[in-house]
Scaffold this active site. Structure first.
Site, mmCIF file in Angstrom:
data_model
loop_
_atom_site.group_PDB
_atom_site.id
_atom_site.type_symbol
_atom_site.label_atom_id
_atom_site.label_comp_id
_atom_site.label_asym_id
_atom_site.label_seq_id
_atom_site.Cartn_x
_atom_site.Cartn_y
_atom_site.Cartn_z
ATOM 1 N N GLU A 422 0.799 -1.227 0.000
ATOM 2 C CA GLU A 422 0.000 0.000 0.000
ATOM 3 C C GLU A 422 0.834 1.280 0.000
ATOM 4 O O GLU A 422 0.768 2.078 0.937
ATOM 5 C CB GLU A 422 -0.985 -0.029 1.171
ATOM 6 C CG GLU A 422 -1.983 -1.129 0.950
ATOM 7 C CD GLU A 422 -3.107 -1.179 1.966
ATOM 8 O OE1 GLU A 422 -2.843 -1.032 3.161
ATOM 9 O OE2 GLU A 422 -4.253 -1.365 1.544
ATOM 10 N N GLU A 498 -4.466 -10.436 -0.243
ATOM 11 C CA GLU A 498 -5.218 -10.329 1.010
ATOM 12 C C GLU A 498 -6.670 -10.614 0.660
ATOM 13 O O GLU A 498 -7.188 -10.080 -0.326
ATOM 14 C CB GLU A 498 -5.110 -8.929 1.628
ATOM 15 C CG GLU A 498 -3.742 -8.627 2.187
ATOM 16 C CD GLU A 498 -3.637 -7.241 2.831
ATOM 17 O OE1 GLU A 498 -4.641 -6.727 3.352
ATOM 18 O OE2 GLU A 498 -2.527 -6.688 2.792
HETATM 19 C C1 GAL Z 1 -5.190 -3.950 3.944
HETATM 20 C C2 GAL Z 1 -3.772 -3.743 4.418
HETATM 21 C C3 GAL Z 1 -3.479 -4.508 5.675
HETATM 22 C C4 GAL Z 1 -4.579 -4.277 6.679
HETATM 23 C C5 GAL Z 1 -5.895 -4.672 6.085
HETATM 24 C C6 GAL Z 1 -7.058 -4.420 6.991
HETATM 25 O O1 GAL Z 1 -5.565 -2.965 3.057
HETATM 26 O O2 GAL Z 1 -2.854 -4.126 3.429
HETATM 27 O O3 GAL Z 1 -2.253 -4.108 6.186
HETATM 28 O O4 GAL Z 1 -4.624 -2.942 6.996
HETATM 29 O O5 GAL Z 1 -6.137 -3.907 4.945
HETATM 30 O O6 GAL Z 1 -6.978 -5.086 8.176
#
Ligand code: GAL
Length: 981
Positions: A422, A498
């Site tokens: 990010e 993710e």
């Molecule tokens: C993503 C980020 C993670 C964490 C997650 C929400 O966007 O890469 O580090 O913040 O969201 O828990």
């Protein structure tokens, strides 16, 4: 370097802690190796410590030889974070910088910890050669002195730094002084979603470098799947030989050898022990032969597409933060392996190097991510000021990439380098990618956050909804405006780097994602966000323990419990989400049906099935009637076999029968004992049995003053509410309930209001509906109670009719009909009945889904069986209390107090069972587990339907089929009280 306070001597040159350029003084980065025959001395342990409010620290005196310099100071443990050792406090933000955004400047308040340790060299410490002082990780900026001489400064918290210190060392009475600033220019690059935890949080050591020992070495070990040969070449800056006795290899550094080998994979982590022998040092090598690359648009290892069943792992311990011991690292990997996880992304920084050794040894695919995130710039127009788009920062970015790659390059488990997380887009990222590609062309590079993917060999997304993943799987994603960039992106393999935000109850929808990963070869799996809740062990004034989250430590600005979004609770107990994930990603699929027997499909990428022993069981109403071994021929990866099952036992009692087939480890491994279950399948053994015999002759209700009796039941005549059953007085008779204590996924994302379903529930007032009785009617057959259930201030309602009947055997039956009125703007949380039993009803047994909790889109791991638990054991202790603990598909449940048992039966549709010692409203009001205390009532929810869970705390809502839309519904239950055995 200038140690004077800046407010006294304003200077145009930025002080070192506000200078983004990597500082000279530290040595070039190099590979990490755990052990060799060179001497090393740990400097971990108790250090003198004092915290100062500004970057000036405690002043210049603490570097001096004089032990009085730190008289009266406190002590901290290194590795560790001072904020977890009684100095200052931890603070949590998800995106926001905790300082004004004015890169690379920092406010005057810059908590600064001065650390000092005195040490002697061991008597046998060699006099020749060089000695390095090594820091594995200091958050966020350090300035170092040895014996009064300044060695230099460094930034880059999760990266190692070394100084050459030989000439400064004394045999006795060395003084190492380290000033650590919480904030530095580097903090702009370290905006990961986690606690801000300053300190020397990884080891400090002295490493002897004998004359003739290498500065560095690079092991290149590939595998040619077409020939079965491994290739080995070890680059080294000094002459030396590489020995691999098991392969009969003895070659010079720089020379390449080939040999027939067994390849390394996460499934079969075959390592060969070797040694690098140089004039000055013998270094053990652990060689894993494997080749990774992108081929035909797929990420392949050893020639095969791999499927990632991954998790994102932050380093976390509830007491020591990001300072982890080896046991905790091993525990993480053991738990991953036991739950069928095969991959880890080291979000969002390189882990402790020993963790990667364990990944090599136990077998995990690793995406090693650089210590880099600049997310807090997303709030400036066009990410104004973003360091990755500002060339002044490029040297620091490349330095970070270099420190990661050099340290971790010899790990076979590391498949992919990730630039960071990010940071949006910028030339600095391209510079990092170019450096990495030049240094290590043998591994793909990953970066998710630039929508055009100029620097990534992988198309990667976060939290994409199922339908987007499906489009990507078909290579039908929305095109980019630049056709060349689009063609590049379209050619790449896809990862959900993710997904499935595991915050609180959930994540929902895992099984639906897995189907896509197993359907579209381009979709090579995903990494659940995230591995563990970062709840910090905290105590109430009277000593009760709970896990604290953002806001519990006096922070002015914080992001609450968004830091608790893992598959493990902070104490590393698996949450229901991990149990669900284990089932969803199991590497062997076992399916079957009554007619055709069982089908076993090997979903491993490399391993056969001979390590698994298969067994079958035939169960009737949750009781095992027959069981045996199932001979399954060895299956190659991707292959399947259909096998007959034995005939159903002739003497089986009547009732619902199922087959359950399990695959368990034949022998113990480094991560589980023999018998550990890897996969299972369950299916009906015969068509579902005919509904139970129709009820016996009915009894008629009778009015008796203010009461109505119906068989064993007593109702109040005015409202038609059940008061007692047999000798059991109810705290509250069953009535319609549609409320649940919102889960984190119900609460959704405050930055995307459309996701906040619980806000609608609250606005409508589902937590405080009113019940109005419109009619209580008695006939010869039944007691019918017509009601209207409705929130205040709205014209919405659920017209609800309860029809009670009883038979001569003492069974009380209830049929409920619900008809919504008005336009319901949201799904219902649940639809069912709530009743209150006396507190003594603390034991529960049931036949239905279990053993753990399940909801419509988190029920893959729920297995039909007979279970028992106490009411306490039915609770899932989410760090922030919320709806939990439902058991799915319940056919019957019994709640017992002493000799009295209330039996509740499905009539006929199975129900969801929940029992707790507090109401949903009390659960909702609690902020932490310690806010809940048992009351006088056991509250039981018997639900006809539940709304799905989804992943809306950071991701998509439940899929439409898991949505509980307000619609006419009809359901039934039967109750019977047994008093005495
Ligand atoms: C993503 C980020 C993670 C964490 C997650 C929400 O966007 O890469 O580090 O913040 O969201 O828990």
């Amino acid at each position: 370097m200038d140690d004077r306070p800046r407010d006294e001597t304003p200077s145009p040159a930025p002080p070192y802690y506000e200078n983004p350029l990597p500082t000279p003084g530290t040595l070039p980065p190099r590979a990490w190796w755990g052990a060799s025959d060179a001497a090393r001395l740990t400097l971990n342990g108790s250090w003198a410590f004092r915290l100062a409010p500004t970057a000036s620290g405690t002043g210049p005196g603490f570097t001096a030889d004089d032990p009085a310099a730190t008289a009266g100071w406190d002590r901290v443990t290194v590795p560790g974070h001072w904020v977890l050792q009684g100095h200052g406090a931890p603070a949590y933000t998800g995106v926001a910088y905790l300082f004004p955004v004015d890169p690379p400047r920092m406010p005057d308040e810059n908590p600064t910890g001065d650390h000092r340790r005195e040490f002697d060299l061991p008597g046998d410490w060699p006099a020749d050669g060089e000695t390095l002082l090594r820091f594995e990780g200091v958050d966020s900026c350090a300035r170092v002195w040895l014996n009064g001489t300044e060695l230099g400064t460094f930034q880059g918290s999760r990266l190692p730094h070394e100084f050459a210190v030989g000439p400064l060392l004394r045999r006795r009475g060395n003084v190492l002084a380290v000033r650590v600033h919480q904030w530095s220019a580097g903090s702009y690059l370290e905006d990961q979603d986690m606690w801000w935890l300053p300190g020397i949080f990884r080891e400090v050591s002295l490493l002897h470098r004998p004359a003739g020992s290498p500065a560095d070495h690079f092991v290149h070990a590939g595998y040619d799947h077409t020939t079965g040969e491994g290739t080995l070449r070890v680059e080294c800056d000094v002459p030396g030989r590489v020995l691999v006795p098991e392969l009969g290899l003895d070659l010079a550094c720089g020379q390449e050898a080939r040999a027939a080998v067994e390849p390394w994979s996460a499934e079969v982590p075959r390592l060969y022990a070797g040694e690098l022998v140089t004039a000055g040092e013998r270094i053990p090598l652990r060689i894993g032969f494997r080749t990774v690359g992108i081929e035909d648009g797929l990420l392949k290892v050893n020639g095969r597409r791999v499927l990632f069943r991954g998790v994102n792992r932050h380093e976390f311990h509830p007491e020591t933060g990001r300072a982890l011991d080896r046991e905790t690292m091993r525990r993480d990997i053991v738990l991953m392996k036991q739950h069928n996880v095969n991959a880890v992304r080291t979000s969002h920084y390189p882990p402790h190097p020993a963790f990667l050794d364990l990944c090599d040894e136990l077998g995990l695919w690793v995406i090693d991510e650089c210590d880099l995130e600049t997310h807090g710039f997303c709030w400036m127009p066009d990410w104004r000021g973003n360091p990755v788009a500002d060339e002044r920062w490029t040297p620091a970015l490349v330095d970070r990439a270099r420190r990661m790659v050099e340290r971790d390059k010899n790990h076979p488990s590391v498949l992919v380098w990730s630039l960071g997380n990010e940071c949006h887009a910028g030339r600095g990222l391209s510079a990092m990618a170019a450096w990495i590609r030049a240094r290590d062309p043998a591994r793909p590079v990953h970066y998710e956050n630039d929508p055009e993917y100029p620097d990534s060999d992988i198309f990667s997304r976060m939290y994409a909804p199922h339908e987007e993943v499906e489009r990507i799987g078909r290579r039908e994603e929305e095109p980019l405006s630049d056709p060349e960039r689009d063609a590049h992106r379209r050619s790449l393999p896809f990862l959900l780097v993710e997904y499935a935000h595991a915050m609180g109850n959930g994540p929902g929808g895992l099984a639906d994602y897995q189907r896509l990963f197993e359907t579209y070869e381009r979709c090579q799996g995903g990494f659940v966000w995230e591995w563990i809740d970062h709840g910090l062990l905290t105590r109430t004034a009277d000593g009760r323990e709970y896990f604290g989250y953002g806001g519990d430590f006096g922070e002015g600005y914080h992001d609450g419990n968004f830091v608790c979004d893992g598959l493990l609770f902070p104490d590393r107990t698996p949450s229901p989400g991990l149990i669900e994930y284990k089932k969803v990603v199991e590497p062997v699929r076992i399916t079957g049906d009554a007619a055709q027997g069982v089908t076993i499909r090997n979903g491993h990428d490399f391993a056969g099935t001979s390590h698994l022993a298969f067994t079958w069981a035939y169960e009737v109403e949750g009781r095992r009637i027959a069981a045996g071994d199932l001979a399954v021929p060895p299956l190659e990866p991707g292959h399947k076999a259909r096998l007959p099952l034995p005939a159903a036992p002739a003497d089986a009692p009547p009732g619902e029968a199922v087959w359950t087939v399990r695959a368990c480890l034949r022998a113990g491994t480094a991560w589980a004992e023999a018998g550990h279950e890897v996969a299972w399948g369950q299916w009906p053994a015969a068509p579902a049995p005919a509904p139970a015999a129709p009820p016996g002759p009915r009894v008629a209700p009778r009015r008796d003053g203010g009461l109505i009796t119906l068989g064993p039941a007593v109702f109040d005549a005015g409202r038609g509410r059940l008061r007692a059953l047999g000798g059991l007085p109810l705290a509250e008779g069953p009535r319609l309930d549609v409320f649940r204590a919102p889960t984190d996924n119900d609460i959704g994302m405050h930055w995307e209001p459309g996701t906040q379903v619980s806000v609608l529930w609250e606005r409508i007032g589902l937590h405080r509906v009113r019940h109005r009785t419109d009619e209580v009617r008695l006939t010869d057959e039944a007691l019918t109670v017509r009601t209207r259930v409705a929130p205040d201030a709205r014209d919405l309602a659920l017209a609800t009719t309860y029809r009670w009947t009883a038979d001569e055997e003492g069974t009380l039956r209830l049929r409920v009909a619900v008809t919504p009125e008005g336009d319901w703007p949201c799904p219902l949380p649940r639809l069912g009945l709530r009743l209150g039993l006396p507190a003594a009803f603390g034991r529960v047994s049931w036949y239905g889904g279990g053993p753990g909790e399940a909801y419509p889109d988190t029920r893959a791991a729920s297995r039909l069986g007979r279970y028992r638990a106490t009411v306490e054991e039915l609770q899932t202790p989410y760090v922030r209390p919320q709806e939990n603990g439902a058991r799915a598909d319940v056919r019957w449940a019994e709640l017992s107090a002493g000799e009295a048992t209330l039996r509740i039966e499905a009539d006929p549709e199975p129900f969801w069972l929940t029992a707790r010692r507090w109401s949903s409203e009390q659960l909702d009001a609690a902020g932490h587990t310690v806010d809940l205390s048992p009351g006088e009532v056991v509250w039981v929810n018997l639900d006809h339907a539940q709304h799905g869970i989804g992943s809306q705390s950071c991701g998509p809502a439940p899929l439409p089929r898991h949505r509980l839309t307000a619609a006419p519904a009809d359901f039934g239950l039967a109750f019977r009280l047994r008093e005495g055995r």
